[in-house]
Motif scaffolding. Structure first.
Motif, PDB file in Angstrom:
ATOM      1  N   GLU A   1     -40.181 -60.782  39.773  1.00 31.38           N
ATOM      2  CA  GLU A   1     -40.604 -61.387  41.036  1.00 31.38           C
ATOM      3  C   GLU A   1     -40.905 -60.290  42.047  1.00 31.38           C
ATOM      4  OE1 GLU A   1     -38.505 -65.673  41.547  1.00 31.38           O
ATOM      5  OE2 GLU A   1     -37.143 -63.965  41.660  1.00 31.38           O
ATOM      6  N   LYS A   2     -41.897 -60.530  42.886  1.00 34.46           N
ATOM      7  CA  LYS A   2     -42.222 -59.616  43.975  1.00 34.46           C
ATOM      8  C   LYS A   2     -42.537 -60.436  45.219  1.00 34.46           C
ATOM      9  CE  LYS A   2     -44.171 -55.819  41.222  1.00 34.46           C
ATOM     10  NZ  LYS A   2     -45.367 -54.938  41.040  1.00 34.46           N
ATOM     11  N   TRP A   3     -42.101 -59.940  46.345  1.00 37.43           N
ATOM     12  CA  TRP A   3     -42.374 -60.603  47.620  1.00 37.43           C
ATOM     13  C   TRP A   3     -42.518 -59.543  48.696  1.00 37.43           C
ATOM     14  CZ3 TRP A   3     -39.150 -60.362  51.975  1.00 37.43           C
ATOM     15  CH2 TRP A   3     -39.552 -61.154  53.061  1.00 37.43           C
ATOM     16  N   GLY A   4     -43.447 -59.752  49.603  1.00 36.18           N
ATOM     17  CA  GLY A   4     -43.625 -58.829  50.709  1.00 36.18           C
ATOM     18  C   GLY A   4     -44.091 -59.565  51.947  1.00 36.18           C
ATOM     19  N   SER A   5     -43.699 -59.074  53.106  1.00 36.54           N
ATOM     20  CA  SER A   5     -44.072 -59.702  54.365  1.00 36.54           C
ATOM     21  C   SER A   5     -44.262 -58.633  55.422  1.00 36.54           C
ATOM     22  CB  SER A   5     -42.988 -60.686  54.814  1.00 36.54           C
ATOM     23  OG  SER A   5     -43.233 -61.140  56.136  1.00 36.54           O
ATOM     24  N   ALA A   6     -45.283 -58.811  56.244  1.00 35.38           N
ATOM     25  CA  ALA A   6     -45.512 -57.892  57.353  1.00 35.38           C
ATOM     26  C   ALA A   6     -44.630 -58.231  58.547  1.00 35.38           C
ATOM     27  CB  ALA A   6     -46.982 -57.930  57.769  1.00 35.38           C
ATOM     28  N   GLY A   7     -43.823 -59.274  58.428  1.00 35.24           N
ATOM     29  CA  GLY A   7     -42.951 -59.694  59.514  1.00 35.24           C
ATOM     30  C   GLY A   7     -43.174 -61.155  59.834  1.00 35.24           C
ATOM     31  N   ALA A   8     -42.358 -61.697  60.722  1.00 38.91           N
ATOM     32  CA  ALA A   8     -42.472 -63.107  61.083  1.00 38.91           C
ATOM     33  C   ALA A   8     -43.877 -63.403  61.593  1.00 38.91           C
ATOM     34  CB  ALA A   8     -41.443 -63.459  62.150  1.00 38.91           C
ATOM     35  N   GLY A   9     -44.531 -64.374  60.963  1.00 43.71           N
ATOM     36  CA  GLY A   9     -45.880 -64.733  61.364  1.00 43.71           C
ATOM     37  C   GLY A   9     -46.947 -63.802  60.839  1.00 43.71           C
ATOM     38  N   GLY A  10     -46.559 -62.774  60.060  1.00 40.45           N
ATOM     39  CA  GLY A  10     -47.519 -61.806  59.549  1.00 40.45           C
ATOM     40  C   GLY A  10     -47.999 -62.155  58.156  1.00 40.45           C
ATOM     41  N   ARG A  11     -48.807 -61.289  57.586  1.00 44.54           N
ATOM     42  CA  ARG A  11     -49.298 -61.509  56.230  1.00 44.54           C
ATOM     43  C   ARG A  11     -48.124 -61.539  55.246  1.00 44.54           C
ATOM     44  NH1 ARG A  11     -54.946 -58.278  55.065  1.00 44.54           N
ATOM     45  NH2 ARG A  11     -56.210 -59.321  56.669  1.00 44.54           N
ATOM     46  N   GLU A  12     -48.309 -62.299  54.163  1.00 48.61           N
ATOM     47  CA  GLU A  12     -47.221 -62.476  53.207  1.00 48.61           C
ATOM     48  C   GLU A  12     -47.802 -62.720  51.822  1.00 48.61           C
ATOM     49  OE1 GLU A  12     -43.116 -65.176  52.898  1.00 48.61           O
ATOM     50  OE2 GLU A  12     -44.746 -65.746  54.245  1.00 48.61           O
ATOM     51  N   TRP A  13     -47.111 -62.241  50.792  1.00 50.87           N
ATOM     52  CA  TRP A  13     -47.531 -62.513  49.423  1.00 50.87           C
ATOM     53  C   TRP A  13     -46.307 -62.618  48.526  1.00 50.87           C
ATOM     54  CZ3 TRP A  13     -46.127 -58.983  45.697  1.00 50.87           C
ATOM     55  CH2 TRP A  13     -45.778 -57.707  46.148  1.00 50.87           C
ATOM     56  N   TYR A  14     -46.486 -63.306  47.418  1.00 51.38           N
ATOM     57  CA  TYR A  14     -45.379 -63.527  46.486  1.00 51.38           C
ATOM     58  C   TYR A  14     -45.948 -63.740  45.091  1.00 51.38           C
ATOM     59  CZ  TYR A  14     -41.753 -66.084  43.939  1.00 51.38           C
ATOM     60  OH  TYR A  14     -40.857 -66.497  42.986  1.00 51.38           O
ATOM     61  N   GLU A  15     -45.246 -63.259  44.072  1.00 51.93           N
ATOM     62  CA  GLU A  15     -45.639 -63.542  42.702  1.00 51.93           C
ATOM     63  C   GLU A  15     -44.412 -63.517  41.801  1.00 51.93           C
ATOM     64  OE1 GLU A  15     -47.664 -60.247  40.457  1.00 51.93           O
ATOM     65  OE2 GLU A  15     -47.935 -59.445  42.480  1.00 51.93           O
ATOM     66  N   THR A  16     -44.439 -64.331  40.764  1.00 47.38           N
ATOM     67  CA  THR A  16     -43.356 -64.358  39.789  1.00 47.38           C
ATOM     68  C   THR A  16     -43.947 -64.576  38.405  1.00 47.38           C
ATOM     69  OG1 THR A  16     -41.275 -65.447  39.147  1.00 47.38           O
ATOM     70  CG2 THR A  16     -42.995 -66.841  40.077  1.00 47.38           C
ATOM     71  N   TRP A  17     -43.269 -64.076  37.399  1.00 52.02           N
ATOM     72  CA  TRP A  17     -43.747 -64.152  36.019  1.00 52.02           C
ATOM     73  C   TRP A  17     -42.543 -64.320  35.105  1.00 52.02           C
ATOM     74  CZ3 TRP A  17     -42.497 -60.682  32.088  1.00 52.02           C
ATOM     75  CH2 TRP A  17     -43.231 -60.795  30.901  1.00 52.02           C
ATOM     76  N   ARG A  18     -42.661 -65.204  34.115  1.00 44.81           N
ATOM     77  CA  ARG A  18     -41.567 -65.460  33.182  1.00 44.81           C
ATOM     78  C   ARG A  18     -42.108 -65.608  31.769  1.00 44.81           C
ATOM     79  NH1 ARG A  18     -39.995 -67.426  37.994  1.00 44.81           N
ATOM     80  NH2 ARG A  18     -37.782 -67.319  38.546  1.00 44.81           N
ATOM     81  N   GLN A  19     -41.342 -65.116  30.803  1.00 44.99           N
ATOM     82  CA  GLN A  19     -41.749 -65.237  29.402  1.00 44.99           C
ATOM     83  C   GLN A  19     -40.510 -65.316  28.525  1.00 44.99           C
ATOM     84  OE1 GLN A  19     -44.946 -62.738  27.874  1.00 44.99           O
ATOM     85  NE2 GLN A  19     -43.738 -62.256  26.056  1.00 44.99           N
ATOM     86  N   THR A  20     -40.534 -66.237  27.565  1.00 44.26           N
ATOM     87  CA  THR A  20     -39.448 -66.370  26.601  1.00 44.26           C
ATOM     88  C   THR A  20     -40.028 -66.331  25.197  1.00 44.26           C
ATOM     89  OG1 THR A  20     -38.157 -67.750  28.124  1.00 44.26           O
ATOM     90  CG2 THR A  20     -37.514 -67.769  25.811  1.00 44.26           C
TER      91      THR A  20
END
Length: 399
Positions: free
Chosen positions: A199-218
């Motif tokens: 999982e990865k998540w990043g934010s430029a701050g409250a109200g700022g740009r934001e992105w998220y991604e997750t990946w799973r494999q079994t």
């Protein structure tokens, strides 16, 4: 009190190893579009509160405070208020610090590291190392936690979590974990599985740009493989999107393959949607799925179907298109239509079925093992028996 994202502050040049990771259960139960905000609340670094050699008195007091807090939180339910610190620590073998160290790098950064051993719910022994730090100017705080775990039978696990924040309000978090364990759900003695997730998540701050991604494999030892991913991104509040682009977008996909010694097949699906904000805001998206061989319904060789749609800012659908293909021996049935009046429904003769990836590109079960040399190299440890739902033994013969 932890500073809120997006609010400027000056981080204190003090460090602490006493930061408990928030549970992932809330994230697992959250709707996809709620996950980023949940990360912002749960995984922003805690305030750092233990000083360095430059403040020996505060450091000694801080370490004593942290040790006392750990002793208090790890006492058993029967411990009384008069229990000594030594008795409390002895009564809580699930958290046993093996060393602590602090370091200062002149003009660069300060760090604090602690390593401990704990017992997981399934009885496996887990060795954890956590490093927290702050840059020399106090503008960036960071934390990294790594661990490896195993039991005396078939369970092995490696993982890491990295997170940090800046004085301007930006924050980030990323994690990965891979686990080797018995496949209790297969009903086959000695069956194994390897599970990976990131999982990865990043934010430029409250109200700022934001992105998220997750990946799973079994990957299962009988050849079955299931994997999925989810990604999202959004512009800052009030930021104007370029023409033809969105203020916020989401994308999900998944794949599945059956066991190797049975009928062939593959199942794939895809879903994405986006929206703009402000005057004239709109939403749009598309989704499709493919089922081949074993996964195709009604005796078909394959079935493919999908849709595309658009809606206004109130959610009223303004356009929709659907389509499908049913492949059978000797032909294919194609059908579809849209809300603007277009439509089709034809059957064509053809002896060919659509191509599909019959096996995962990484090579199935053997490929999963080949991709995990460090996981396989984790030393077995502990003599604790697994619980009734995850009893070990015998699984290693599969390797």
């Amino acid at each position: 009190v932890m500073p809120q994202l997006g609010v400027a502050y000056t981080p204190t040049p003090k460090l602490s190893e006493a930061a408990e990771d928030a549970p992932l259960k809330e994230l697992a139960e959250a709707e996809p579009r709620d996950v980023p905000s949940a990360f912002a609340e749960m995984f922003a670094p805690k305030p750092l509160d233990v000083a360095f050699a430059s403040d020996a008195t505060a450091k000694a007091a801080g370490v004593a405070k942290v040790t006392a807090e750990k002793a208090t939180t790890t006492t058993t339910a029967t411990a009384t208020a008069t229990t000594t610190q030594a008795e409390a620590v002895a009564a809580a073998p699930a958290y046993t610090p093996s060393f602590k160290s602090g370091s200062e790098s002149e003009g660069k950064q300060r760090t604090w590291t602690v390593t401990w051993t704990e017992v997981m719910d399934n009885g496996a022994t887990k060795v954890v190392t956590r490093t927290r730090g702050v840059t020399a100017d106090g503008s960036v705080e960071f934390e990294e936690t790594t661990w490896e775990a195993s039991d005396a039978f078939s369970f092995k696990q490696l993982g890491a979590i990295k997170l940090g924040r800046t004085s301007s309000g930006a924050a980030w978090r990323e994690s990965w974990c891979e686990t080797l364990d018995t496949d209790a759900d297969s009903g086959v003695a000695g069956a194994m599985k390897v599970h990976r997730e990131a999982e990865k998540w990043g934010s430029a701050g409250a109200g700022g740009r934001e992105w998220y991604e997750t990946w799973r494999q079994t990957d299962h030892s009988d050849g079955r493989c299931i994997r999925s991913a989810y990604k999202m991104g959004k512009l800052a509040d009030g930021e104007h999107a370029e023409y033809g682009h969105a203020n916020e977008w989401h994308e999900k996909w998944g794949e599945e393959w059956p066991r190797e010694c049975g009928p062939n097949g593959a199942f794939k699906w895809f879903d994405r949607w986006a929206n703009t904000h402000g005057e004239g805001a709109r939403k749009w998206g598309e989704s499709w799925e493919e089922k081949h061989g074993l996964y195709a319904p009604d005796g078909l060789a394959a079935r493919r179907m999908g849709e595309a749609w658009e809606a206004d800012c109130w959610g009223n659908e303004t356009y929709k298109k659907t389509w499908g293909e049913s492949h059978f021996d000797g032909g294919v049935h194609k059908y579809g239509g849209d809300t603007r009046g277009a439509g089709w429904d034809v059957t064509e003769g053809s002896g060919e079925h659509p191509w599909y990836e019959g096996r995962p590109h990484h090579g199935g079960w053997q490929g999963a093992l080949n991709h995990s040399p460090f996981l396989l190299g984790v030393e077995r440890r502990g003599d604790r028996l697994r619980d009734a739902t995850g009893s070990g033994g015998g699984g290693w013969d599969a390797l």
